[in-house]
Scaffold this motif. Sequence first.
Motif, short mmCIF file in Angstrom:
data_model
loop_
_atom_site.label_atom_id
_atom_site.label_comp_id
_atom_site.label_asym_id
_atom_site.label_seq_id
_atom_site.Cartn_x
_atom_site.Cartn_y
_atom_site.Cartn_z
N PHE A 125 7.19 -27.19 -45.85
CA PHE A 125 6.24 -26.23 -45.32
C PHE A 125 5.24 -25.90 -46.39
CE2 PHE A 125 7.54 -25.01 -41.23
CZ PHE A 125 8.92 -24.94 -41.17
N THR A 126 3.99 -25.91 -46.04
CA THR A 126 2.99 -25.41 -46.96
C THR A 126 2.28 -24.25 -46.30
OG1 THR A 126 2.65 -27.57 -47.96
CG2 THR A 126 0.94 -25.93 -48.32
N ARG A 127 2.30 -23.16 -46.98
CA ARG A 127 1.66 -21.97 -46.42
C ARG A 127 0.63 -21.47 -47.42
NH1 ARG A 127 5.17 -16.87 -44.32
NH2 ARG A 127 4.97 -17.95 -42.34
N ASN A 128 -0.57 -21.33 -46.96
CA ASN A 128 -1.62 -20.74 -47.79
C ASN A 128 -1.92 -19.34 -47.30
OD1 ASN A 128 -2.13 -23.19 -49.30
ND2 ASN A 128 -3.07 -23.96 -47.43
N LYS A 129 -2.13 -18.48 -48.26
CA LYS A 129 -2.47 -17.11 -47.88
C LYS A 129 -3.55 -16.60 -48.81
CE LYS A 129 -0.59 -12.83 -46.25
NZ LYS A 129 0.57 -11.97 -46.00
N LEU A 130 -4.60 -16.08 -48.19
CA LEU A 130 -5.75 -15.59 -48.95
C LEU A 130 -5.57 -14.13 -49.32
CD1 LEU A 130 -8.37 -17.28 -46.65
CD2 LEU A 130 -8.19 -17.77 -49.09
N PHE A 131 -6.19 -13.76 -50.41
CA PHE A 131 -6.27 -12.34 -50.73
C PHE A 131 -7.12 -11.64 -49.68
CE2 PHE A 131 -4.35 -11.18 -54.82
CZ PHE A 131 -3.92 -12.42 -55.24
N SER A 132 -6.94 -10.33 -49.59
CA SER A 132 -7.54 -9.57 -48.49
C SER A 132 -9.05 -9.50 -48.58
CB SER A 132 -6.97 -8.15 -48.47
OG SER A 132 -7.25 -7.49 -49.70
N THR A 133 -9.61 -9.72 -49.73
CA THR A 133 -11.06 -9.64 -49.86
C THR A 133 -11.50 -10.48 -51.03
OG1 THR A 133 -12.93 -8.10 -50.04
CG2 THR A 133 -11.04 -7.64 -51.42
N THR A 134 -12.78 -10.65 -51.14
CA THR A 134 -13.35 -11.33 -52.29
C THR A 134 -14.70 -10.70 -52.60
OG1 THR A 134 -14.09 -13.43 -53.20
CG2 THR A 134 -14.42 -13.10 -50.85
N PRO A 135 -15.01 -10.60 -53.87
CA PRO A 135 -16.32 -10.04 -54.22
C PRO A 135 -17.42 -11.09 -54.18
CG PRO A 135 -15.10 -10.47 -56.21
CD PRO A 135 -14.19 -10.83 -55.07
N PHE A 136 -17.00 -12.35 -54.02
CA PHE A 136 -17.98 -13.42 -54.14
C PHE A 136 -18.65 -13.69 -52.80
CE2 PHE A 136 -16.65 -13.92 -58.31
CZ PHE A 136 -15.26 -14.04 -58.39
N SER A 137 -19.94 -13.75 -52.86
CA SER A 137 -20.70 -14.00 -51.65
C SER A 137 -21.97 -14.70 -52.03
CB SER A 137 -21.00 -12.68 -50.93
OG SER A 137 -21.92 -12.89 -49.89
N TYR A 138 -22.30 -15.68 -51.22
CA TYR A 138 -23.54 -16.40 -51.44
C TYR A 138 -24.59 -16.04 -50.40
CZ TYR A 138 -20.13 -19.06 -54.05
OH TYR A 138 -19.12 -19.42 -54.90
#
Lengths: 164, 763
Positions: A125-138
């Motif tokens: 099983f591979t599970r990816n989970k993102l952090f709830s937010t990011t400051p980076f924006s383009y």
Amino acid sequence: MKAYLCTISPSTLLLDKRPYYADAVKTELEIEIFMPCDIMNPVLKLQNQYATGFNYMYVPKWGKYYFLDDATILNGEFCSVPARMDVLTSNADEIKNLNVRVIRYERQNNKNLPDAKMPKTAKIFTRNKLFSTTPFSYDDTSDGYPVMHYVLSVVGGDGSGGGE
Amino acid sequence: MILSERYNTTVTQGDLQATAKIPDIPIDTAEFSPAYWLGWMQVEKIPQVFNVGRIVLTDSTVVFETLTDTTVNRDIYMECSTDVQDNAAVYDRFDGNYYDGTENVEKWTCSGTLGTNHNRLVNELHYQQYGFSSISVTFCIKIWNTNINGWGYVTRALTMPINDWLGFIGGNDLTVNFPMHGDEDISIDMFDSNGFARIGDGETDVLFISEYSFNQLKNAYGYPQYGKIVMGVHVPFVYQDNAYDGTIISEIGRINYFHFNVSGDNIVDNETYYWMCSSTDRTTTSPYCNNGAHGVFDRDNLPNGRGVNDRYWIINGNVVLQYEERYTEIFVAFHPMGIMHHAALYRWEITESDTATPGYSIGNIYYPKIDLATNEFLGELITGTETVIKPQLPTWMKYEISENTYTEDDKPVPTEPDTDSDGDNISPHDFTNQQVGNANNFVTLYAMSADNVEKFGRMLWAALSDPNYWHLIGTVFTSDFSINPADILSYINFLRYYPFNLGLSGTGGAETGIYIGRATTPILPGSVGNLPKKISHNLIVLDGGTLDVPTLYGDFRDYEPCSDITLYIPFCGSAKLCPSEIVGKTLTLKYYVDLQTGALKAITTLASDTSYIVASLAGTCGASIQITSNNNIEFLQRIATVAAGAITGTTGAESITETIAAGAVSGVGAMSGLPSVAVHSSGNSTGFANLAGCDTAYITIQYQKYIVPDNYGHTTGYAVQFSDDIKNLSGYVLCENVDTTGLTCSEDERTAIKQLLERGIYV
């Protein structure tokens, strides 16, 4: 020697089969034992009519229970039936008083203990989970805030004129 | 009346020893209301029946008779209602004397005319009272309830005359065998205030009963009320002038705990019932016991954790067990259990639901354990343990057996590490409140929009005729500048792009034009409302959010070596994390960016303890924009290489994929042959190319996939590590390093037994 033969169905690994023995239909026989006799593994001499139909035996004289294996016909009248002592049932009461260290058990599961017997497949099983937010924006759009992605570094520049 | 505490000589019965002990107590206190106690026993190590005696109610007397023999003396005190106190006595069957507690003797007697009694057996306690006929007497047996830390009690109110004996206290544990008269409204019951029976519990060898109360149980053809647990012992008893030998069913025996509230037959399979009737002169309607008044009902081979529901009736003066659906009447008595134990607890609790937990819908059995060193009760409940101070037992007769010389301190238990001690915190320095700003005006940073940059460039390099050409727009510089834009550029260190909005990060102050060098007039690359802002702080802290590290299995498979976790940070790369450190916990991420250099540091901590750094990665997040070819480029930060990610998605989302691991092996072990990170990367990138990739930090968790068949527990068992007596277990059991001490069979048998236990058996 008197013995009680019967047929029971529980697992040979069941500790106490006496209830099954008690419920079974028993045939009382005067059995002969081939000599020399091993109490753990006696061989019975029975009439051929008793060659089949039994898989368990109790010998009151010894107070032991036995598994009965397949008979071997000796002649037209007798057969030999090997028996193996059911050490568990024969000593059930004492065994029940043993204090043991249990490492595998049907009714409990220590989830923190690695279970080496648990079957593992080749799949992962591979599970990816993102952090709830990011400051980076383009994105150059904004909700009312100025969109500034650039930093200019200049020498001096405090606006005071320096040494002017 | 104050009863003195005295000790008797040691009583030996088989390998059981007991000593009577009676503490001081005032007898007429509210604590014991209704203070019509009968007595209690405290016995340890109970391998055999330990008879104390019984209470017998006769036509005009209630006789409380002790068990006596030629070597045993016991102190028994009994109390009846204060109205008849003076008329109470304890009758010693052996010597035929009645004893008065005011005397310094064992028993307690009262004045008046002796009434007849029906007590005839050596182990009987008789409570004898005179002049009963018009008096209502309540007898009480009380049991200490470790759950409620109070007494559960049994009382019985009787109005004399009674034609039969009341009952007795007997057995090595607490036992009450009550009333067997056809017309009696008797039930056997022990309740606490919540209606649960409380007797005893835990792995204790001490059973302490002080009081026993009972409700009314109707006769045979009525409906029994809700009796609760009964614990009893099969002791010699007397019924209607006939004496019968007591029977110990086995060396250890069994205890039946009966629940009186039955609906249907909940008897499970593989149960064995033994009937032994010890009376030969009683008629009975039971098809199973034709021998008389009292039989023994035994249950064996009952699986743990399952409750049993039975119904008990009084039929023809006998307590019987009836299965409602089968309408089978079985005479019931009780017989002792060698060791008050979980085995008894589990045996008592049998239901047809495999998921039933001990005590479910029936109630719990509690009995306290006595610490012989401190004489404190150590109650162990089904669901936990508690230690209770020894209750006041002034009215109880207590038997103490020989002290157990083995103590817990004798065990060579290895020292456990102090896992609660704190280590050193690895805390990130909190830059949030420490802004590093420009110093001494060596360098000034301006946050600019794309429009600012475009206009600024035009101002420098627009066509001479372009109105945006700085010279034409009237920007005035000091005399230090020539009109050559290159001179202006010499004052510019760098222009850099950052993948976050400086307008949001709070780093910019009020909008302003760009002051260069000593210029007092700013360059205005834009109109009011769209001008650059002077950056006051070199270092900014950005919020990277939180992440709840999930569990998949909820057991060891979530941790190394069965799982693998990699943390990916934008612009920094990836790092392995320790699953046992973070699984089930929440991570917090903060980015620290040096705007002067473009350097980025990402620090991940536990949300519950931000002083605990889980990971710290460094990279670069600024992309330089070349604005000049001269040496000012030396101010540009070298761009670090980062792995280019291919994952995109909504922030906070998860994705799960399955892949086949090459070379994966069965069993628990390192995840060999598996990719260390689900996202592969190679090569370096610089400049704006460096900004490509996932802009949100994430973790990648890889789990090995397991298959757990439905019958896994029954055929293989689950991994555990505990010690217990085999009789307390059920189902598949696999042991290790079995000590066969205690087996009296031959060495060959012991070897075979050891091998079987270490291969796995079914209990």
